[in-house]
Motif scaffolding. Structure first.
Motif, PDB file in Angstrom:
ATOM      1  N   ASP A  62       0.820  -1.209   0.000  1.00  0.00           N
ATOM      2  CA  ASP A  62       0.000   0.000   0.000  1.00  0.00           C
ATOM      3  C   ASP A  62       0.854   1.260   0.000  1.00  0.00           C
ATOM      4  O   ASP A  62       0.506   2.260  -0.635  1.00  0.00           O
ATOM      5  N   VAL A  63       2.009   1.208   0.664  1.00  0.00           N
ATOM      6  CA  VAL A  63       2.921   2.354   0.685  1.00  0.00           C
ATOM      7  C   VAL A  63       3.548   2.551  -0.690  1.00  0.00           C
ATOM      8  O   VAL A  63       3.644   3.671  -1.196  1.00  0.00           O
ATOM      9  N   VAL A  64       3.990   1.454  -1.297  1.00  0.00           N
ATOM     10  CA  VAL A  64       4.587   1.519  -2.638  1.00  0.00           C
ATOM     11  C   VAL A  64       3.581   2.064  -3.635  1.00  0.00           C
ATOM     12  O   VAL A  64       3.893   2.952  -4.440  1.00  0.00           O
ATOM     13  N   LYS A  65       2.367   1.555  -3.592  1.00  0.00           N
ATOM     14  CA  LYS A  65       1.343   1.974  -4.546  1.00  0.00           C
ATOM     15  C   LYS A  65       0.995   3.449  -4.378  1.00  0.00           C
ATOM     16  O   LYS A  65       0.838   4.182  -5.361  1.00  0.00           O
ATOM     17  N   SER A  66       0.875   3.896  -3.144  1.00  0.00           N
ATOM     18  CA  SER A  66       0.547   5.290  -2.878  1.00  0.00           C
ATOM     19  C   SER A  66       1.649   6.217  -3.397  1.00  0.00           C
ATOM     20  O   SER A  66       1.366   7.246  -4.025  1.00  0.00           O
TER      21      SER A  66
END
Length: 227
Positions: free
Chosen positions: A98-102
């Motif tokens: 989720d951090v990478v995608k954001s």
């Protein structure tokens, strides 16, 4: 909507960052609003203030001349020079999708073309504690087309063919192959190019020589690799 291209390699130290820098530079020089992104970087040094410097990001920014802030290029930066999954365990900062995608979506929203570099080869694990996260999971989650970077020298036929075979089994799209450390006229390397194309069905779209500061490929041909 921004377009993207994921840069993977047949292994570590084949020149993914060098090639990524040339691609971003070519886009920037042709007037494109280009950016660079990498989910996780390990083996980074600390600056005088003690903060980790994302080395690959700093290199790409330096050679390409893009104005993108280095801080936006990589959400996970590690000091230990090992695979990201081990570095994250040792340093207590595991990679999360989720951090990478954001972070990726933020970069994409501000740029027209985003070059996304992988860590190591396509099988590189990013996290193996709690969430099991492979590099290929990031590729699929972000719906990225891929470019394979390979060393032009001895052994590359096997490396390229196995990488392409694995990616196809995992339904990862391959847009092309870039040969790095290429020596025009070298009988073996010229044959490697033909054999890699034959065994994979993928075109070697660019050959890069040591010391090259520009890609020998047109802007239209380069942008056609992005989706």
């Amino acid at each position: 909507m921004s377009k993207h291209l994921f840069i993977t390699g047949t292994g570590t130290d084949v020149g993914k960052t060098f090639v990524s820098g040339l691609i971003v530079k070519a886009l920037h020089d042709s007037g494109k609003n280009a950016a660079y992104f990498k989910a996780a970087m390990s083996g980074n040094a600390r600056g005088e203030d003690g903060r980790l410097i994302p080395g690959d990001a700093a290199y790409v920014k330096g050679v390409s001349g893009i104005p993108q802030a280095t801080e936006s290029m990589c959400p996970y930066v590690y000091e230990t020079a090992v695979s990201p999954h081990l570095a994250s365990r040792l340093e207590g900062h595991p990679v999360r999708m989720d951090v990478v995608k954001s972070a990726f979506e933020a970069v994409s929203a501000a740029h027209d073309y985003v070059v996304v570099e992988g860590s190591g080869g396509i099988l590189c694990p990013l996290c193996f504690d709690g969430e099991k996260l492979q590099l290929e999971d990031v590729v699929r989650e972000l719906a990225l087309p891929c470019l394979i970077v390979a060393d032009a020298g001895l052994g590359t036929i096997n490396d390229v063919a196995l990488t392409a075979f694995y990616m196809r089994k995992k339904h990862i799209p391959i847009k092309g192959i870039f040969f790095n450390h290429f020596h025009p006229g070298d009988v073996m390397e010229e044959d490697n190019l033909k054999m890699c194309e034959y065994m994979t069905g993928v075109k070697v779209t660019a050959c890069i020589e040591d010391g090259d500061t520009n890609l020998h490929i047109s802007a239209d041909a380069l942008t056609s690799l992005f989706e």
